[in-house]
Design an enzyme around this catalytic site. Structure first.
Site, short mmCIF file in Angstrom:
data_model
loop_
_atom_site.label_atom_id
_atom_site.label_comp_id
_atom_site.label_asym_id
_atom_site.label_seq_id
_atom_site.Cartn_x
_atom_site.Cartn_y
_atom_site.Cartn_z
CB SER A 24 29.73 30.74 -1.04
OG SER A 24 28.54 30.07 -1.21
CG HIS B 100 29.30 34.82 -0.34
ND1 HIS B 100 29.21 36.16 -0.98
CD2 HIS B 100 28.64 34.12 -1.53
CE1 HIS B 100 29.05 36.15 -2.04
NE2 HIS B 100 28.49 35.01 -2.57
CG ASP C 266 25.82 32.66 -3.09
OD1 ASP C 266 26.30 33.78 -3.70
OD2 ASP C 266 26.65 31.71 -3.01
CG MET D 165 20.73 31.76 -6.15
SD MET D 165 21.63 30.57 -6.86
CE MET D 165 23.30 30.76 -6.42
CG HIS E 33 26.05 37.04 -4.64
ND1 HIS E 33 26.83 36.20 -5.46
CD2 HIS E 33 25.71 37.94 -5.61
CE1 HIS E 33 26.78 36.53 -6.63
NE2 HIS E 33 26.17 37.46 -6.93
CG MET F 33 23.07 35.93 -7.95
SD MET F 33 23.97 34.36 -7.68
CE MET F 33 24.12 34.35 -5.94
CG MET G 295 29.19 37.33 -10.58
SD MET G 295 29.18 36.69 -8.86
CE MET G 295 29.01 34.80 -9.55
CG ASP H 284 30.86 34.79 -5.78
OD1 ASP H 284 31.13 33.45 -5.55
OD2 ASP H 284 29.69 35.03 -5.61
O1 LIG Z 1 27.27 33.26 -6.41
C1 LIG Z 1 27.97 32.12 -6.32
C2 LIG Z 1 27.44 31.27 -7.59
O2 LIG Z 1 26.28 32.01 -8.14
C3 LIG Z 1 29.16 31.78 -5.47
O3 LIG Z 1 28.89 32.63 -4.40
C4 LIG Z 1 29.26 30.21 -5.44
O4 LIG Z 1 28.47 29.79 -4.42
C5 LIG Z 1 30.80 30.16 -5.09
O5 LIG Z 1 30.86 28.69 -5.07
P1 LIG Z 1 32.09 28.13 -5.49
O6 LIG Z 1 32.59 28.43 -7.20
O7 LIG Z 1 33.24 28.73 -4.89
O8 LIG Z 1 31.95 26.77 -5.52
FE LIG Z 2 28.00 34.71 -4.49
#
Ligand SMILES: O=C(CO)[C@@H](O)[C@H](O)COP(=O)(O)O
Ligand SMILES: [Fe+2]
Length: 223
Positions: free
Chosen positions: A9, A32, A34, A36, A65, A67, A136, A174
């Site tokens: 990510s 990956h 994210d 948001m 991903h 969100m 998650m 994740d």
């Molecule tokens: O979707 C998410 C957080 O919401 C993840 O993809 C995090 O970005 C993963 O980061 P780490 O927990 O591995 O630091």
């Molecule tokens: Fe994620």
């Protein structure tokens, strides 16, 4: 069953140099991303324009991903932006079957995510519609959080449901995935591993990708 895959990510990478950050992980299977929206989660990252630029900057496929609050309306935009896989949240989707079919029909892999407290059982019949399920292992919103062991039984139950269906659906985890926790996920039945801070806080991110892959395989993973 898929083979073991590592999907770093970029959430904790340097946002001012994303192209260069992605170039540091040539051994990754996916990147990956994210997305948001500051509504579904209390954090704001980037949208389709940045994702499209990122997709153009690398040959590694993007694993989005989402969100976001309205994936029914917006998920296809991320397919069009060049993502090879698009994950929406079950808690946000109004019509998950229709949405999964729409993502697939536009040419991407369709995936559905569950927050830690959302059970898999209500979605059991939907699994053949999905190319991947994302469980998650932290509350979504931020990188660098502590892995929630309470999700491990759900990983086992999801693996059992997928095996019962006989489908090729991948099982992604994740949140808080590291050299310390990846073995527990692999042993429970996960085969796709997102790791953000573990990869980008390492001196050599690509070596960390390789080490995570080895740790998952050693734990009885599927490679
Ligand atoms: O979707 C998410 C957080 O919401 C993840 O993809 C995090 O970005 C993963 O980061 P780490 O927990 O591995 O630091
Ligand atoms: Fe994620």
């Amino acid at each position: 069953m898929g083979h073991l895959q590592i999907t770093p990510s970029i959430l904790n990478a340097d946002f001012a140099n994303l192209g260069a950050e992605v170039a540091r992980i040539p051994g990754a299977d996916w990147v990956h991303v994210d997305v948001m929206d500051n509504h579904f989660v209390p954090n704001l990252t980037f949208g389709p324009t940045m994702v499209e630029a990122l997709a153009r900057s690398t040959d590694t496929p993007l694993d989005a991903h989402l969100m976001i609050e309205d994936p029914d309306r917006n998920a296809v935009t991320y397919v069009e932006a060049g993502c090879g896989s698009v994950t929406f949240h079950a808690e946000a989707a109004r019509a998950p079957v229709r949405l999964a079919r729409e993502i697939r029909s536009h040419g991407a892999r369709a995936s559905m995510a569950l927050r830690p407290a959302t059970p898999i059982e209500p979605y059991a019949d939907l699994l053949p519609e999905l190319d991947m399920v994302l469980l998650m292992t932290v509350e979504p919103g931020f990188g660098g959080q502590k892995f929630l062991d309470l999700v491990l039984p759900k990983i086992r139950r999801t693996r059992a449901l997928l095996d019962a269906h006989g489908v090729e659906t991948w099982l992604q985890v994740d949140g808080g995935v590291s050299l310390e926790t990846i073995g527990r996920c692999a042993e429970a039945g996960a085969d796709v591993f997102v790791a953000g801070s573990a990869v980008y806080s390492a001196d050599d991110p690509d070596a960390m990708v390789a080490s995570l892959r080895e740790a998952a395989a050693a734990a009885g993973g599927r490679d």
